[in-house]
Design a protein around this motif. Sequence first.
Motif, PDB file in Angstrom:
ATOM      1  N   ILE A 138       0.826  -1.220   0.000  1.00 27.93           N
ATOM      2  CA  ILE A 138       0.000   0.000   0.000  1.00 27.93           C
ATOM      3  C   ILE A 138       0.854   1.261   0.000  1.00 27.93           C
ATOM      4  CG2 ILE A 138      -1.935  -1.117   1.172  1.00 27.93           C
ATOM      5  CD1 ILE A 138      -0.952   0.231   3.760  1.00 27.93           C
ATOM      6  N   ALA A 139       2.145   1.100  -0.235  1.00 30.63           N
ATOM      7  CA  ALA A 139       3.047   2.258  -0.188  1.00 30.63           C
ATOM      8  C   ALA A 139       2.684   3.295  -1.241  1.00 30.63           C
ATOM      9  CB  ALA A 139       4.490   1.802  -0.384  1.00 30.63           C
ATOM     10  N   ASN A 140       2.809   4.562  -0.873  1.00 29.90           N
ATOM     11  CA  ASN A 140       2.546   5.661  -1.797  1.00 29.90           C
ATOM     12  C   ASN A 140       3.630   5.704  -2.872  1.00 29.90           C
ATOM     13  OD1 ASN A 140       1.576   8.122  -2.870  1.00 29.90           O
ATOM     14  ND2 ASN A 140       3.017   9.268  -1.612  1.00 29.90           N
ATOM     15  N   MET A 141       3.204   5.789  -4.142  1.00 28.10           N
ATOM     16  CA  MET A 141       4.184   5.890  -5.224  1.00 28.10           C
ATOM     17  C   MET A 141       4.564   7.361  -5.407  1.00 28.10           C
ATOM     18  SD  MET A 141       3.912   4.704  -9.222  1.00 28.10           S
ATOM     19  CE  MET A 141       3.540   3.016  -8.737  1.00 28.10           C
ATOM     20  N   PRO A 142       5.823   7.708  -5.190  1.00 26.93           N
ATOM     21  CA  PRO A 142       6.230   9.112  -5.350  1.00 26.93           C
ATOM     22  C   PRO A 142       5.929   9.626  -6.747  1.00 26.93           C
ATOM     23  CG  PRO A 142       7.941   7.841  -4.252  1.00 26.93           C
ATOM     24  CD  PRO A 142       6.936   6.853  -4.754  1.00 26.93           C
ATOM     25  N   LYS A 143       5.548  10.898  -6.813  1.00 26.14           N
ATOM     26  CA  LYS A 143       5.251  11.541  -8.094  1.00 26.14           C
ATOM     27  C   LYS A 143       6.382  12.508  -8.418  1.00 26.14           C
ATOM     28  CE  LYS A 143       0.313  11.031  -7.292  1.00 26.14           C
ATOM     29  NZ  LYS A 143       0.517  10.309  -6.022  1.00 26.14           N
ATOM     30  N   VAL A 144       6.946  12.339  -9.587  1.00 26.39           N
ATOM     31  CA  VAL A 144       8.165  13.041  -9.976  1.00 26.39           C
ATOM     32  C   VAL A 144       7.957  13.726 -11.323  1.00 26.39           C
ATOM     33  CG1 VAL A 144      10.588  12.707 -10.617  1.00 26.39           C
ATOM     34  CG2 VAL A 144       9.625  11.441  -8.686  1.00 26.39           C
ATOM     35  N   SER A 145       8.522  14.904 -11.454  1.00 28.77           N
ATOM     36  CA  SER A 145       8.468  15.640 -12.719  1.00 28.77           C
ATOM     37  C   SER A 145       9.843  15.597 -13.384  1.00 28.77           C
ATOM     38  CB  SER A 145       8.056  17.093 -12.467  1.00 28.77           C
ATOM     39  OG  SER A 145       8.204  17.874 -13.640  1.00 28.77           O
ATOM     40  N   TYR A 146       9.860  15.188 -14.660  1.00 29.64           N
ATOM     41  CA  TYR A 146      11.112  15.219 -15.418  1.00 29.64           C
ATOM     42  C   TYR A 146      11.177  16.554 -16.141  1.00 29.64           C
ATOM     43  CZ  TYR A 146      14.906  13.924 -18.532  1.00 29.64           C
ATOM     44  OH  TYR A 146      16.111  13.887 -19.201  1.00 29.64           O
ATOM     45  N   ARG A 147      12.103  17.396 -15.694  1.00 27.90           N
ATOM     46  CA  ARG A 147      12.183  18.758 -16.211  1.00 27.90           C
ATOM     47  C   ARG A 147      13.647  19.172 -16.328  1.00 27.90           C
ATOM     48  NH1 ARG A 147      12.530  23.017 -12.865  1.00 27.90           N
ATOM     49  NH2 ARG A 147      11.533  21.867 -11.156  1.00 27.90           N
ATOM     50  N   ASP A 148      14.006  19.716 -17.482  1.00 29.10           N
ATOM     51  CA  ASP A 148      15.374  20.214 -17.717  1.00 29.10           C
ATOM     52  C   ASP A 148      16.436  19.155 -17.442  1.00 29.10           C
ATOM     53  OD1 ASP A 148      14.212  22.662 -18.308  1.00 29.10           O
ATOM     54  OD2 ASP A 148      14.395  23.380 -16.243  1.00 29.10           O
ATOM     55  N   GLY A 149      16.099  17.888 -17.783  1.00 28.91           N
ATOM     56  CA  GLY A 149      17.074  16.821 -17.624  1.00 28.91           C
ATOM     57  C   GLY A 149      17.214  16.293 -16.205  1.00 28.91           C
ATOM     58  N   ASN A 150      16.328  16.731 -15.299  1.00 30.17           N
ATOM     59  CA  ASN A 150      16.400  16.289 -13.903  1.00 30.17           C
ATOM     60  C   ASN A 150      15.044  15.781 -13.429  1.00 30.17           C
ATOM     61  OD1 ASN A 150      19.211  17.161 -13.213  1.00 30.17           O
ATOM     62  ND2 ASN A 150      18.370  19.180 -13.698  1.00 30.17           N
ATOM     63  N   TYR A 151      15.065  14.958 -12.370  1.00 31.51           N
ATOM     64  CA  TYR A 151      13.845  14.448 -11.754  1.00 31.51           C
ATOM     65  C   TYR A 151      13.575  15.224 -10.460  1.00 31.51           C
ATOM     66  CZ  TYR A 151      14.456  10.461 -14.900  1.00 31.51           C
ATOM     67  OH  TYR A 151      14.614   9.668 -16.017  1.00 31.51           O
ATOM     68  N   TYR A 152      12.383  15.843 -10.380  1.00 28.07           N
ATOM     69  CA  TYR A 152      12.010  16.624  -9.198  1.00 28.07           C
ATOM     70  C   TYR A 152      10.773  15.996  -8.552  1.00 28.07           C
ATOM     71  CZ  TYR A 152      15.088  20.234 -11.115  1.00 28.07           C
ATOM     72  OH  TYR A 152      16.173  20.924 -11.614  1.00 28.07           O
ATOM     73  N   VAL A 153      10.866  15.654  -7.272  1.00 33.07           N
ATOM     74  CA  VAL A 153       9.726  15.057  -6.582  1.00 33.07           C
ATOM     75  C   VAL A 153       8.801  16.163  -6.074  1.00 33.07           C
ATOM     76  CG1 VAL A 153      11.026  14.905  -4.396  1.00 33.07           C
ATOM     77  CG2 VAL A 153       8.974  13.514  -4.730  1.00 33.07           C
ATOM     78  N   PHE A 154       7.501  16.080  -6.437  1.00 31.57           N
ATOM     79  CA  PHE A 154       6.547  17.063  -5.925  1.00 31.57           C
ATOM     80  C   PHE A 154       5.522  16.417  -4.991  1.00 31.57           C
ATOM     81  CE2 PHE A 154       4.907  15.782 -10.124  1.00 31.57           C
ATOM     82  CZ  PHE A 154       3.608  15.406  -9.829  1.00 31.57           C
ATOM     83  N   ASP A 155       5.548  15.097  -4.887  1.00 34.40           N
ATOM     84  CA  ASP A 155       4.699  14.399  -3.922  1.00 34.40           C
ATOM     85  C   ASP A 155       5.371  13.086  -3.574  1.00 34.40           C
ATOM     86  OD1 ASP A 155       2.771  13.226  -2.386  1.00 34.40           O
ATOM     87  OD2 ASP A 155       1.251  13.087  -3.946  1.00 34.40           O
ATOM     88  N   GLY A 156       5.824  12.954  -2.325  1.00 32.00           N
ATOM     89  CA  GLY A 156       6.412  11.687  -1.908  1.00 32.00           C
ATOM     90  C   GLY A 156       7.847  11.753  -1.428  1.00 32.00           C
ATOM     91  N   GLN A 157       8.347  12.953  -1.128  1.00 38.31           N
ATOM     92  CA  GLN A 157       9.736  13.044  -0.670  1.00 38.31           C
ATOM     93  C   GLN A 157       9.942  12.259   0.626  1.00 38.31           C
ATOM     94  OE1 GLN A 157      11.444  16.441   1.185  1.00 38.31           O
ATOM     95  NE2 GLN A 157       9.518  17.569   1.406  1.00 38.31           N
ATOM     96  N   HIS A 158       8.915  12.219   1.500  1.00 38.22           N
ATOM     97  CA  HIS A 158       9.056  11.485   2.755  1.00 38.22           C
ATOM     98  C   HIS A 158       9.021   9.975   2.531  1.00 38.22           C
ATOM     99  CE1 HIS A 158       7.959  15.494   4.310  1.00 38.22           C
ATOM    100  NE2 HIS A 158       8.696  15.131   5.347  1.00 38.22           N
ATOM    101  N   THR A 159       8.272   9.532   1.531  1.00 41.29           N
ATOM    102  CA  THR A 159       8.253   8.108   1.199  1.00 41.29           C
ATOM    103  C   THR A 159       9.613   7.670   0.679  1.00 41.29           C
ATOM    104  OG1 THR A 159       5.892   8.200   0.651  1.00 41.29           O
ATOM    105  CG2 THR A 159       7.153   6.358  -0.245  1.00 41.29           C
ATOM    106  N   ILE A 160      10.215   8.486  -0.168  1.00 45.92           N
ATOM    107  CA  ILE A 160      11.559   8.175  -0.686  1.00 45.92           C
ATOM    108  C   ILE A 160      12.559   8.100   0.468  1.00 45.92           C
ATOM    109  CG2 ILE A 160      13.450   9.028  -2.128  1.00 45.92           C
ATOM    110  CD1 ILE A 160      11.302  10.302  -3.943  1.00 45.92           C
ATOM    111  N   ALA A 161      12.497   9.073   1.373  1.00 46.40           N
ATOM    112  CA  ALA A 161      13.410   9.089   2.520  1.00 46.40           C
ATOM    113  C   ALA A 161      13.187   7.874   3.412  1.00 46.40           C
ATOM    114  CB  ALA A 161      13.224  10.382   3.306  1.00 46.40           C
ATOM    115  N   ALA A 162      11.916   7.445   3.561  1.00 41.39           N
ATOM    116  CA  ALA A 162      11.607   6.274   4.389  1.00 41.39           C
ATOM    117  C   ALA A 162      12.186   5.003   3.762  1.00 41.39           C
ATOM    118  CB  ALA A 162      10.104   6.146   4.574  1.00 41.39           C
TER     119      ALA A 162
END
Length: 353
Positions: A138-162
């Motif tokens: 049931i883990a939340n899937m982080p949502k990431v934006s691919y912009r200017d050649g980089n991946y930016y997380v806009f929802d889920g930074q705490h899940t990634i850290a966990a």
Amino acid sequence: MQRRGKPRQKKEDLSLAKQVVANMVSPPSDRKVNEYSMLETLRGVANTMIRASNRCFDLFPTLLTEQQYRERVIEIMQEPKNYILNIEAGGQNSDRKKLVYEEMDIHSSEIRTPRNTYQRGLSVARVKRIADHFDERIANMPKVSYRDGNYYVFDGQHTIAARKLLNGDEDLPVTCRVYYGLTEAEEALLFAQQFGFSDVLSAGAKMRALLFGRDPEALDFLRATKSVGIELDFTQNLGKNRIGCISTAFRAFQRVGEENYVEALSILKEAWDGEPYSLRGENVRALVDFVDLYKGQYKRKRLVEKLQSVDPLTIYRKGQEMGNSLAGHKKYLFQVWALYNGSSKKTALPLKF
């Protein structure tokens, strides 16, 4: 042995759902299809969704009672909610951007967090809480934006850290939903709408993201507030000439409009010179409601003088003393009304609430 009714109802629900979907994809040839018939089909879809959801909650009540499941339910239900919001914003044929994404594994070392613009800071306590209750199913899937050649997380930074914490604090591949074609401002607006496993955004964090995303109503709210010489405090702390009750103030702005909001805020500013306690939520809501209710009836000078005659905490204290004799915010509005009227019968305003 007689069968119970619920399994049969479950089959009926499934059969109805299949028929509704089939009719939407390929309507029966013997039936005239028009806008009205499709509206009825949509009604069937909505009712089926409600019935199916209730069935799930009946069979598994823990989906709503246990936090780890409940927050996942909220995240799933956010998708149809966002669909409705998109329709309200302009409909299927509007110029709104269609979100394009794919699911893929990204190494956590390559994911950036835009904290200097719209993202909030990382909460170590929240990361630990997620890690302690982590369940891959049931883990939340982080949502990431691919912009200017980089991946930016806009929802889920705490899940990634966990995930990283559970991996011995080492970086690792993380399955993410990757969106393409978003600007940083659009990321900020999506961030402000998130409903993942992480805690609900504070009013300050949400407003900061809306402003960075150039949300028109949020920008108007900021401009109106600053026009009085008062700033928004995104940390939501009390301070001189700073509003921490952002949610209360924004709702008041939306409810009564810019003119009445600015008038109420300017009266508070003139009466108490932006003192921290004068900008408590109870005061802001009470003055906005008073100005809106009695516009054209009250005398500004008298109201300012009456407010100056008492301590900024008077409205809050006396409102609390009333207990439940008046519902919610009305007990604070009553203090402004009573203070304005005083013992004068000539200038007394009628009770409208």
